[in-house]
Design an enzyme around this catalytic site. Structure first.
Site, short mmCIF file in Angstrom:
data_model
loop_
_atom_site.label_atom_id
_atom_site.label_comp_id
_atom_site.label_asym_id
_atom_site.label_seq_id
_atom_site.Cartn_x
_atom_site.Cartn_y
_atom_site.Cartn_z
N GLU A 1 0.82 -1.37 0.21
CA GLU A 1 0.02 0.38 0.34
C GLU A 1 1.05 0.71 -0.24
OE1 GLU A 1 -2.84 0.86 3.27
OE2 GLU A 1 -2.90 2.22 3.33
N CYS B 1 -8.13 5.06 8.25
CA CYS B 1 -9.05 4.53 8.44
C CYS B 1 -9.96 4.76 9.06
CB CYS B 1 -8.64 2.19 7.18
SG CYS B 1 -10.33 1.66 7.52
N SER C 1 0.07 -9.60 8.10
CA SER C 1 -1.61 -8.48 8.29
C SER C 1 -1.00 -7.48 8.53
CB SER C 1 -2.74 -8.82 8.29
OG SER C 1 -3.41 -7.72 9.13
S1 SF4 Z 1 -9.02 -1.60 6.72
FE1 SF4 Z 1 -10.57 -2.10 5.19
S2 SF4 Z 1 -11.32 -0.61 5.21
FE2 SF4 Z 1 -10.16 0.36 5.74
S3 SF4 Z 1 -8.64 0.36 4.29
FE3 SF4 Z 1 -7.47 -1.55 4.73
S4 SF4 Z 1 -8.88 -2.72 3.25
FE4 SF4 Z 1 -9.77 -0.69 3.59
#
Ligand code: SF4
Length: 288
Positions: free
Chosen positions: A124, A193, A221
């Site tokens: 990301e 987020c 993750s």
């Molecule tokens: S946690 Fe879920 S909603 Fe938040 S940025 Fe990542 S994929 Fe998107």
């Protein structure tokens, strides 16, 4: 043993959306290839492999006709390269990640040099910097920026979506004290987020009141690892697991209070299995 689960667990809307899109693509096109795992959860990736979905590490490794961009996004330069090969592109980038990408693009176009608070190796974060045309750096340490010495006159700061809010705040404060003497303009955008923020707050609250926190989610993750760090910082013994099988009897002895929370890329059935295993756990001769 008292067992409490945070209200929100399982897939977030971004992950649900990505998996729905990938499933449709797999049914429509047969074999498709994702650039990186669609979400950071090995069990989910294995499930999709059975539908013919292959994971490649790099866009150049795509051999078929359909390329899938993961929920973490891709730098626009890489997407363009895929388009130039006339591949069909299925984009599962999370809308919250897209917001961060567009924020980076806008800042870069306005002449800001970017500092992205995030793990430089995370897909990301790499994508966000790509949207800023590599006009900036990514780091988790404000001291890295201090070490650079001279920086451009206009600096924009934003965050990887899943980082810890209080750490981002600390980072911004530290960076402001380093940069303000030398920059003309500092622009701070909150690209965290909301789902992640809510989960972190709930996990912290629960972790303060239990002996043991079980954090369920993929080992690779980012949002799950950060949840585990938050629980641990609250003083609870914290275990990060991917499946119920990993729960060990020794963790549950002494009639302890246990809290359960999860990252955003873990299916509900895995949480249900964890809860069932904890509820069925008995001490002594009845131990299961
Ligand atoms: S946690 Fe879920 S909603 Fe938040 S940025 Fe990542 S994929 Fe998107």
């Amino acid at each position: 043993m008292q067992i409490t689960k945070t209200e929100e667990t399982g897939f977030c809307f971004g992950v649900k959306r990505a998996l729905r899109t990938l499933e449709k693509a797999a049914h429509a096109y047969g074999a498709v290839e994702t650039v990186g795992p669609v979400v950071h959860n090995q069990q989910v990736v294995d499930q999709f492999a059975r539908l013919g979905v292959r994971v490649v590490a790099d866009p150049d490794e795509i051999k078929g006709e359909v390329a899938v961009i993961s929920s973490h996004g891709l730098p626009p330069q890489a997407s363009e390269k895929l388009k130039s090969r006339r591949l069909t592109i299925v984009d599962t980038t999370c809308p919250n990640v897209r917001k961060a990408q567009l924020a980076a693009k806008r800042l870069a176009e306005e002449g800001f040099w970017l500092v992205v608070f995030g793990d430089p190796a995370h897909p990301e974060v790499k994508a966000i910097l790509g949207w800023a045309n590599q006009q900036g750096v990514a780091t988790l340490e404000s001291s890295d920026i201090a070490r650079l010495g001279k920086v451009p006159k206009r600096v924009g700061i934003l965050s990887q979506t899943t980082r810890n809010e209080s750490e981002f705040t600390r980072f911004v404060n530290d960076l402001a004290s380093v940069l303000l003497p030398q920059v003309q303009e500092l622009s701070i955008l909150n690209t965290l987020c909301d789902v992640t923020k809510r989960r972190q707050a709930a996990a912290l609250e629960l972790a303060k009141n239990v002996d043991l926190m079980i954090v369920v989610g993929g080992r690779n993750s980012a949002n799950t690892r950060i949840l585990a760090e938050i629980c641990s910082s609250a003083g609870a013994e914290t275990r990060h697991i991917e499946t119920a099988d990993e729960i060990q009897d020794a963790w549950l002895e002494h009639g302890r209070s246990v809290g359960v929370t999860s990252g955003t890329s873990i299916p509900d059935n895995v949480i249900d299995e964890v809860m069932l295993k904890l509820k069925n756990w008995k001490r002594g001769p009845n131990k299961r």
